[in-house]
Design a protein around this motif. Structure first.
Motif, PDB file in Angstrom:
ATOM      1  N   ALA A  67      -6.122  15.378   2.719  1.00 22.86           N
ATOM      2  CA  ALA A  67      -7.288  16.005   2.083  1.00 22.86           C
ATOM      3  C   ALA A  67      -7.257  15.773   0.575  1.00 22.86           C
ATOM      4  CB  ALA A  67      -7.307  17.504   2.390  1.00 22.86           C
ATOM      5  N   ALA A  69       0.005  10.134   4.204  1.00 25.70           N
ATOM      6  CA  ALA A  69       0.947  10.810   5.096  1.00 25.70           C
ATOM      7  C   ALA A  69       1.162  12.254   4.657  1.00 25.70           C
ATOM      8  CB  ALA A  69       2.278  10.060   5.116  1.00 25.70           C
ATOM      9  N   LEU A 111      -9.221   5.261   6.089  1.00 24.73           N
ATOM     10  CA  LEU A 111      -9.031   3.821   6.287  1.00 24.73           C
ATOM     11  C   LEU A 111      -7.547   3.500   6.451  1.00 24.73           C
ATOM     12  CD1 LEU A 111     -10.439   1.021   6.189  1.00 24.73           C
ATOM     13  CD2 LEU A 111      -9.916   0.983   3.743  1.00 24.73           C
ATOM     14  N   ILE A 112      -6.729   4.069   5.559  1.00 26.80           N
ATOM     15  CA  ILE A 112      -5.286   3.809   5.613  1.00 26.80           C
ATOM     16  C   ILE A 112      -4.718   4.298   6.943  1.00 26.80           C
ATOM     17  CG2 ILE A 112      -3.066   4.443   4.574  1.00 26.80           C
ATOM     18  CD1 ILE A 112      -4.512   2.625   2.761  1.00 26.80           C
ATOM     19  N   VAL A 170      -8.143  12.100  -0.212  1.00 30.25           N
ATOM     20  CA  VAL A 170      -9.580  11.812  -0.173  1.00 30.25           C
ATOM     21  C   VAL A 170     -10.258  12.393  -1.413  1.00 30.25           C
ATOM     22  CG1 VAL A 170     -11.732  12.258   1.050  1.00 30.25           C
ATOM     23  CG2 VAL A 170      -9.681  11.654   2.332  1.00 30.25           C
ATOM     24  N   ALA A 171      -9.890  13.623  -1.760  1.00 31.02           N
ATOM     25  CA  ALA A 171     -10.492  14.252  -2.933  1.00 31.02           C
ATOM     26  C   ALA A 171     -10.239  13.410  -4.179  1.00 31.02           C
ATOM     27  CB  ALA A 171      -9.933  15.667  -3.118  1.00 31.02           C
ATOM     28  N   ILE A 190      -8.748   8.280  -2.774  1.00 28.21           N
ATOM     29  CA  ILE A 190      -7.960   7.342  -1.967  1.00 28.21           C
ATOM     30  C   ILE A 190      -8.584   7.298  -0.573  1.00 28.21           C
ATOM     31  CG2 ILE A 190      -5.682   6.912  -0.974  1.00 28.21           C
ATOM     32  CD1 ILE A 190      -5.306   6.782  -3.863  1.00 28.21           C
ATOM     33  N   HIS A 191      -8.700   6.109   0.006  1.00 25.81           N
ATOM     34  CA  HIS A 191      -9.357   5.998   1.305  1.00 25.81           C
ATOM     35  C   HIS A 191      -8.375   6.338   2.431  1.00 25.81           C
ATOM     36  CE1 HIS A 191     -13.029   4.223  -0.371  1.00 25.81           C
ATOM     37  NE2 HIS A 191     -12.189   3.775  -1.296  1.00 25.81           N
ATOM     38  N   TYR A 236      -1.815   8.922  -8.921  1.00 23.37           N
ATOM     39  CA  TYR A 236      -2.130   7.762  -8.070  1.00 23.37           C
ATOM     40  C   TYR A 236      -3.623   7.437  -8.023  1.00 23.37           C
ATOM     41  CZ  TYR A 236       2.613   7.792  -6.059  1.00 23.37           C
ATOM     42  OH  TYR A 236       3.960   7.743  -5.861  1.00 23.37           O
ATOM     43  N   GLN A 266       1.798   6.836   1.216  1.00 25.51           N
ATOM     44  CA  GLN A 266       2.499   8.060   0.847  1.00 25.51           C
ATOM     45  C   GLN A 266       1.520   9.242   0.758  1.00 25.51           C
ATOM     46  OE1 GLN A 266       4.487   7.244  -2.802  1.00 25.51           O
ATOM     47  NE2 GLN A 266       5.582   9.173  -2.834  1.00 25.51           N
ATOM     48  N   LEU A 267       0.416   9.053   0.041  1.00 23.20           N
ATOM     49  CA  LEU A 267      -0.569  10.121  -0.122  1.00 23.20           C
ATOM     50  C   LEU A 267      -1.195  10.502   1.207  1.00 23.20           C
ATOM     51  CD1 LEU A 267      -2.638   9.484  -3.354  1.00 23.20           C
ATOM     52  CD2 LEU A 267      -0.717  10.986  -2.963  1.00 23.20           C
ATOM     53  N   LEU A 304     -14.863  16.621   2.031  1.00 21.80           N
ATOM     54  CA  LEU A 304     -13.762  16.585   2.989  1.00 21.80           C
ATOM     55  C   LEU A 304     -14.202  17.023   4.376  1.00 21.80           C
ATOM     56  CD1 LEU A 304     -10.937  18.137   0.770  1.00 21.80           C
ATOM     57  CD2 LEU A 304     -11.502  15.742   1.128  1.00 21.80           C
ATOM     58  N   ASP A 346      -0.680  14.374   2.265  1.00 24.43           N
ATOM     59  CA  ASP A 346      -1.772  15.326   2.050  1.00 24.43           C
ATOM     60  C   ASP A 346      -3.104  14.575   2.066  1.00 24.43           C
ATOM     61  OD1 ASP A 346      -3.449  17.342   1.262  1.00 24.43           O
ATOM     62  OD2 ASP A 346      -2.194  18.021  -0.413  1.00 24.43           O
ATOM     63  N   PHE A 399       0.825  -1.210   0.000  1.00 20.45           N
ATOM     64  CA  PHE A 399       0.000   0.000   0.000  1.00 20.45           C
ATOM     65  C   PHE A 399       0.859   1.261   0.000  1.00 20.45           C
ATOM     66  CE2 PHE A 399      -2.641  -3.296   1.985  1.00 20.45           C
ATOM     67  CZ  PHE A 399      -3.692  -3.289   1.091  1.00 20.45           C
ATOM     68  N   TRP A 400       2.028   1.180  -0.607  1.00 23.67           N
ATOM     69  CA  TRP A 400       2.984   2.288  -0.547  1.00 23.67           C
ATOM     70  C   TRP A 400       2.386   3.588  -1.076  1.00 23.67           C
ATOM     71  CZ3 TRP A 400       6.475   4.221   2.032  1.00 23.67           C
ATOM     72  CH2 TRP A 400       7.311   5.208   1.537  1.00 23.67           C
ATOM     73  N   LYS A 401       1.723   3.507  -2.236  1.00 28.20           N
ATOM     74  CA  LYS A 401       1.097   4.667  -2.848  1.00 28.20           C
ATOM     75  C   LYS A 401       0.124   5.336  -1.886  1.00 28.20           C
ATOM     76  CE  LYS A 401      -1.533   3.709  -6.393  1.00 28.20           C
ATOM     77  NZ  LYS A 401      -1.974   2.382  -6.380  1.00 28.20           N
ATOM     78  N   GLU A 402      -0.753   4.524  -1.323  1.00 26.18           N
ATOM     79  CA  GLU A 402      -1.804   5.050  -0.449  1.00 26.18           C
ATOM     80  C   GLU A 402      -1.202   5.630   0.830  1.00 26.18           C
ATOM     81  OE1 GLU A 402      -1.965   2.123  -2.019  1.00 26.18           O
ATOM     82  OE2 GLU A 402      -3.629   2.501  -3.387  1.00 26.18           O
ATOM     83  N   ARG A 408     -14.714  10.936  -8.615  1.00 24.18           N
ATOM     84  CA  ARG A 408     -13.457  11.439  -8.040  1.00 24.18           C
ATOM     85  C   ARG A 408     -12.293  11.388  -9.016  1.00 24.18           C
ATOM     86  NH1 ARG A 408     -13.814  13.224  -3.172  1.00 24.18           N
ATOM     87  NH2 ARG A 408     -15.413  12.438  -1.763  1.00 24.18           N
TER      88      ARG A 408
END
Ligand SMILES: Nc1ncnc2c1ncn2[C@@H]1O[C@H](COP(=O)(O)OP(=O)(O)O)[C@@H](O)[C@H]1O
Ligand SMILES: [Mg+2]
Lengths: 292, 251
Positions: free
Chosen positions: A171, A167, A182-183, A174-175, A178-179, B101, A164-165, B54, A169, A159-162, B72
């Protein structure tokens, strides 16, 4: 194998796992969350003990995972509903849960569950309690620590991508669909598991040190996220190894010495980096970021 | 019939019982450049965050005719610069790549195609050669361009940008305005929270005037009037020119 070698194996495994989840906490500016979780998981540990009659091991890790999720979800609710800062929400939740654990411990009175042992585990004794694995007598604590470390590495890779995002940013994450919530909660639950698996063996003080110090040290010398985690693991494992050797040599507390070595690593790099920064600034370069 | 790009119906947002957005109704057709204006604390950022889900809010929001969660991957977002952690260990190139991503979904890793998209987006905002720079070590204008590049890498149809021109130099502002024109000409709709009233009328097609309530929204020529500006800015100004002059000096 010699006791010292097993101590080093236990110490490096725990230190590596802690420093990995610690990177996430430090990046999210939640470093002291590790300390909070290490207290909050107490009711989970006691409940696991009351149900299975066993101290530590997988039941404790499972109990910690559950309470870890509970901690972060409750803290989040307090934070959102009352508008108090995130860390204050955590403060409320973890002290309540810790108190609940102490009360539960009272109910379990007359058993051999010792809070000192649960919270402050003794790495010197950990290699003595062994179990056979393929004919080799292996410290029992490694049977939880090694899988926990492998799971931690596996999840971060997968889940590196998720991560990273989330950690960097949350907001924006989520926009973009990406969950992030949950992460975030999953990483905190993982953190609870890592903490419990580790402090059974190495004690909570060392756990908190390894969660925070190696990631901060690594952050001094790298500006890239995917270098941060391997470097934190490098500092954590070298501190664990060096700490064990020095403690054996000087005949002092192993866990304490590991934490001290980690602190010395940080101090040295801080000194070096401030010299470099100082030189840069005297050459008129912009060495520091403009801040937040 | 093409649905409106944005359709907001009775949107209410409260922070701890304080009403920040009060019964907003709005419908915007695209493609267009839409300026969102209002005084500090008017709820402009909150408005974008509410649309994007958000912050908790009530009411209905549809983007491109669908609930936000279904579209999204067609949306790009540039947050306000205050919300960014500039000490975070990421480089300009990393940030641009992050824009790809969302489209990748779980488990897929960015490959050569994504890197190419990120690189192209960095070129479009004029950041070639700065890929390896940590984001804290950029000028304000370069920082803002980095986050624009990330939004471009999202390859969206609708963009929401929160004060992309705050704290940028004149050359960056020109780059951003050209980029906005390009996006609109490519059929996209861009919502921009914008504080500089001097450039609102000349560079945008539509305006949304907000101060906790929706004061007015629509085509620039019809809506961007002295009366509406007075209402939006609590009658601080008597004439349009005065309001515009004031917005130039306060920033
Ligand atoms: N997370 C939050 N919690 C509580 N109040 C908030 C929060 N974010 C913004 N506010 C308040 O909501 C109001 C609107 O804020 P904002 O949307 O940032 O305004 P603008 O972007 O127009 O300057 C302000 O009064 C602000 O203080
Ligand atoms: Mg704002």
């Amino acid at each position: 194998m010699g006791l010292t070698v097993w101590t080093i194996v236990i110490g490096t495994t725990a230190a590596a796992a802690c420093s990995l989840v610690g990177c996430y906490l430090v990046l999210r500016r939640l470093s002291l969350l590790g300390d909070a979780i290490s207290h909050a998981v107490l009711p989970g540990l006691v409940a696991a003990f009351l149900i299975t009659g066993r101290v530590g091991g997988w039941p404790a890790v499972l109990g910690a995972l559950i309470v870890g999720v509970l901690t972060s979800v409750l803290a989040d609710i307090v934070h959102r509903r009352t508008g108090v800062p995130e860390d204050a929400g955590l403060g409320v939740v973890f002290t309540s849960l810790f108190a609940l654990g102490v009360v539960l411990l009272g109910l379990a009175d007359g058993t051999d569950l010792d809070p000192g042992c649960v919270l402050y585990g003794l790495i010197e004794l950990a290699p003595l309690d062994t179990a056979p694995v393929f004919g080799l007598e292996v410290p029992r604590t490694l049977l939880t620590l090694v899988p926990v470390l492998l799971i931690t590495i596996g999840l971060f890779v997968l889940f590196w991508k998720e991560v990273q995002l989330t950690a960097f940013d949350p907001a924006h994450a989520v926009a973009a669909g990406i969950h992030a919530g949950l992460i975030h909660h999953a990483v905190l639950a993982l953190t609870a598991g890592v903490i419990v698996a580790s402090f059974e063996a190495v004690g909570s003080i060392l756990v908190v040190a390894m969660l925070v110090v190696p990631p901060v040290t690594a952050g001094l010398i790298t500006r890239r996220l995917h270098h941060l985690m391997p470097m934190a693991v490098f500092f954590a494992t070298t501190a664990a190894t060096g700490g064990t050797l020095l403690a054996t040599w000087w005949n002092t507390s192993v866990a304490g010495m590991m934490a001290v070595v980690a602190g010395v690593q940080l101090g040295c790099l801080l000194a070096v980096s401030s010299v470099i920064l100082g030189e840069r600034q005297s050459r008129g370069e912009r060495g520091v970021s403009p801040g937040r | 019939m093409v649905p409106p790009v944005l359709e907001v119906d009775d949107l209410n947002t409260t922070y701890q019982r304080r009403v920040v957005l009060d019964a907003i109704d709005l419908s915007v057709d695209g493609p267009a450049l839409v300026a969102i204006v209002g005084p500090n604390g008017a709820g402009k950022s909150t408005f974008l965050k509410s649309i994007l889900g958000l912050v908790p809010c009530t009411g209905s929001v549809r983007v491109l005719g669908q609930p936000i969660d279904s579209v999204r991957r067609r949306i790009g977002y540039v947050p306000q610069r205050e919300s960014v952690d500039w000490d975070f260990p990421v480089s300009v190139g990393d940030v641009a790549l992050m824009g790809t991503y969302g489209r990748l979904g779980w488990f897929r890793r960015p490959g050569a195609a994504e890197r190419r998209v990120a690189q192209e987006c960095l070129s479009r905002v004029g950041l070639d050669g700065l890929e390896d720079r940590q984001i804290g070590r950029l000028s304000g204008g370069q920082q803002q361009r980095t986050f624009l590049a990330r939004a471009l890498a999202q390859q969206a149809d609708v963009y929401f940008m929160d004060e992309p021109m705050a704290g940028v130099d004149a050359s960056t502002q020109a780059v951003i305005f050209d980029l906005l024109d390009e996006l609109r000409d490519a059929g996209k709709t861009v919502f921009v929270v914008h504080h500089d009233l001097r450039t609102v009328a000349s560079r945008f097609d539509r305006v949304v005037m907000l101060n906790r309530r929706l004061i007015a929204a629509g085509p620039m020529a019809e809506v961007f009037t002295t009366e509406n500006l007075q209402q939006t800015y609590d009658s601080q100004f008597v004439t349009l020119d005065e309001a515009i002059a004031c917005s130039a000096t306060t920033r």
